[in-house]
Design a protein around this motif. Structure first.
Motif, short mmCIF file in Angstrom:
data_model
loop_
_atom_site.label_atom_id
_atom_site.label_comp_id
_atom_site.label_asym_id
_atom_site.label_seq_id
_atom_site.Cartn_x
_atom_site.Cartn_y
_atom_site.Cartn_z
N PHE A 3 68.25 -50.55 18.89
CA PHE A 3 67.28 -49.52 17.77
C PHE A 3 66.47 -50.58 17.07
CE2 PHE A 3 66.61 -47.72 13.77
CZ PHE A 3 65.41 -46.70 14.18
N ILE A 4 66.88 -51.48 16.20
CA ILE A 4 66.34 -52.13 15.41
C ILE A 4 65.03 -53.13 16.14
CG2 ILE A 4 67.76 -54.31 15.51
CD1 ILE A 4 65.97 -52.49 12.46
N ASP A 5 65.22 -53.63 17.18
CA ASP A 5 64.19 -54.20 17.95
C ASP A 5 63.06 -53.41 18.01
OD1 ASP A 5 65.86 -56.58 17.67
OD2 ASP A 5 66.62 -56.22 19.56
N ILE A 6 63.35 -52.35 18.94
CA ILE A 6 62.45 -51.42 19.14
C ILE A 6 61.74 -50.76 18.16
CG2 ILE A 6 61.74 -49.26 20.52
CD1 ILE A 6 64.23 -49.65 22.41
N ALA A 7 62.39 -50.42 16.85
CA ALA A 7 61.87 -49.70 15.79
C ALA A 7 60.84 -50.87 14.93
CB ALA A 7 62.93 -49.44 14.68
N LYS A 8 61.10 -52.02 14.97
CA LYS A 8 60.53 -53.19 14.37
C LYS A 8 59.02 -53.27 15.27
CE LYS A 8 63.82 -55.65 11.57
NZ LYS A 8 64.39 -56.88 11.31
N LYS A 9 59.03 -53.23 16.67
CA LYS A 9 58.02 -53.45 17.22
C LYS A 9 57.18 -52.17 17.08
CE LYS A 9 56.88 -53.43 22.35
NZ LYS A 9 56.34 -52.04 22.47
N TYR A 10 57.70 -51.00 16.93
CA TYR A 10 56.74 -49.80 16.83
C TYR A 10 56.17 -49.90 15.48
CZ TYR A 10 58.87 -46.80 20.11
OH TYR A 10 59.16 -46.07 21.44
N LEU A 11 56.76 -50.74 14.47
CA LEU A 11 56.29 -50.78 13.03
C LEU A 11 54.98 -51.60 13.11
CD1 LEU A 11 56.37 -50.01 10.16
CD2 LEU A 11 58.09 -51.59 9.77
N PHE A 36 74.04 -50.88 8.09
CA PHE A 36 74.98 -49.85 8.38
C PHE A 36 75.51 -50.08 9.76
CE2 PHE A 36 76.17 -45.60 10.00
CZ PHE A 36 77.37 -45.46 9.16
N ALA A 37 74.64 -50.23 10.72
CA ALA A 37 75.07 -50.38 11.99
C ALA A 37 74.23 -51.54 12.89
CB ALA A 37 74.76 -49.17 12.75
N PRO A 38 74.43 -52.96 12.62
CA PRO A 38 73.66 -53.90 13.09
C PRO A 38 73.18 -53.97 14.52
CG PRO A 38 75.68 -54.73 12.33
CD PRO A 38 75.57 -53.16 11.85
#
Length: 277
Positions: A3-11, A36-38
């Motif tokens: 999730f974090i990789d895609i979310a940062k891409k969106y940002l 919380f959930a790396p």
């Protein structure tokens, strides 16, 4: 897929269309999810996960308003995932995010007048960056412009003592006649940026240090100026629909938030009972 990789891409893709403060808020809240959930994968984003994340935020001492903001940011990104068909179910379908009303700080008419007059008389005693910050803050108090719009205010957007500007946050066009108090704060600039505006944290620090030298010990910050403008408009009797237009609000409901802090509005309205005599 994390999730974090895609979310940062969106940002990164959306950053040009977002205010600087919004980008920082999103990034800060994404980091909290990552802490919380790396290794959170898209498949693990479920209603149960959202509930566990909310409980975690509460357990570590976050206030209700902070939790609501964190969940709202999380929901924004999950909505993007749904739009891109990366997840099929909305994990927030059965999650209610509470809207927490926070008290908005503002200067009273007396405080605003005192700070303004002291600035005009004693600005020469301040450091240059303190002068710049207080000038911008006071200009916002008398015009209602957001911090992000003050940073981009161009001399070409001011003519005949009026501001014509498309706001950065909402894209709404605002038309603001500049009152005489604000005119005295304008530098003699005919082109380019009107004000020198530092980054948020540095701006607030210099704003408070300069204000203290002028006898104002309130915990000032850039957003307080816009709140002051709104409550001042209501206090001096500018109708709510007109105040809403000056602020560039899409809905008068947003403007009504300020009305509840102004006792003089209730005093004035209740005097209408005198007509029954």
């Amino acid at each position: 897929m994390l999730f974090i990789d895609i979310a940062k891409k969106y940002l990164v893709e959306d950053s040009e269309n977002l205010a600087e403060l919004t980008v920082r808020t999103y990034r800060w809240n994404l980091n909290k999810i990552h802490d919380f959930a790396p290794n959170l994968t898209l498949e693990e984003i479920t209603t149960d996960f959202v509930r566990r994340y909310r409980s975690h935020l509460k357990d570590i001492g976050n206030r209700e308003s902070t939790i609501s903001k964190a969940l709202s940011v999380f929901r924004n990104f999950t909505n993007k995932l749904i739009s891109d068909d990366l997840i099929s179910r909305n994990p927030f379908d059965r999650i209610k995010i509470r809207r927490v009303a926070s008290k908005r700080g503002f200067l009273s008419l007396r405080e605003l007048k005192s700070l303004y007059l002291n600035f005009l008389e004693r600005s020469h005693t301040l450091l240059k960056n303190e002068q710049d910050s207080l000038r911008v803050f006071l200009f916002s108090c008398f015009t209602g412009l957001r911090f992000s719009d003050l940073k981009t205010l161009d001399a070409r957007e001011i003519f005949d003592w009026k501001i014509h500007k498309q706001t950065h946050k909402t894209g709404e066009a605002v038309y603001i006649p500049i009152p005489v108090q604000a005119r005295l704060l304008l530098p003699n600039i005919t082109k380019g940026p009107v004000f020198h505006v530092a980054d948020n944290a540095y701006f607030n620090k210099r704003l408070r240090s300069g204000a203290k030298k002028l006898g104002c010990h309130r915990h000032l910050h850039c957003h307080m100026a816009r709140h002051t403008f709104a409550t001042t408009c209501i206090t001096i009797g500018i109708p709510l629909p007109d105040t809403s237009k000056l602020l560039g609000h899409r809905s008068i409901e947003t403007t009504l938030i300020y009305a509840k802090y102004v006792d003089t509005l209730l005093d004035k309205e209740m005097k209408k009972f005198d007509r029954l005599k």
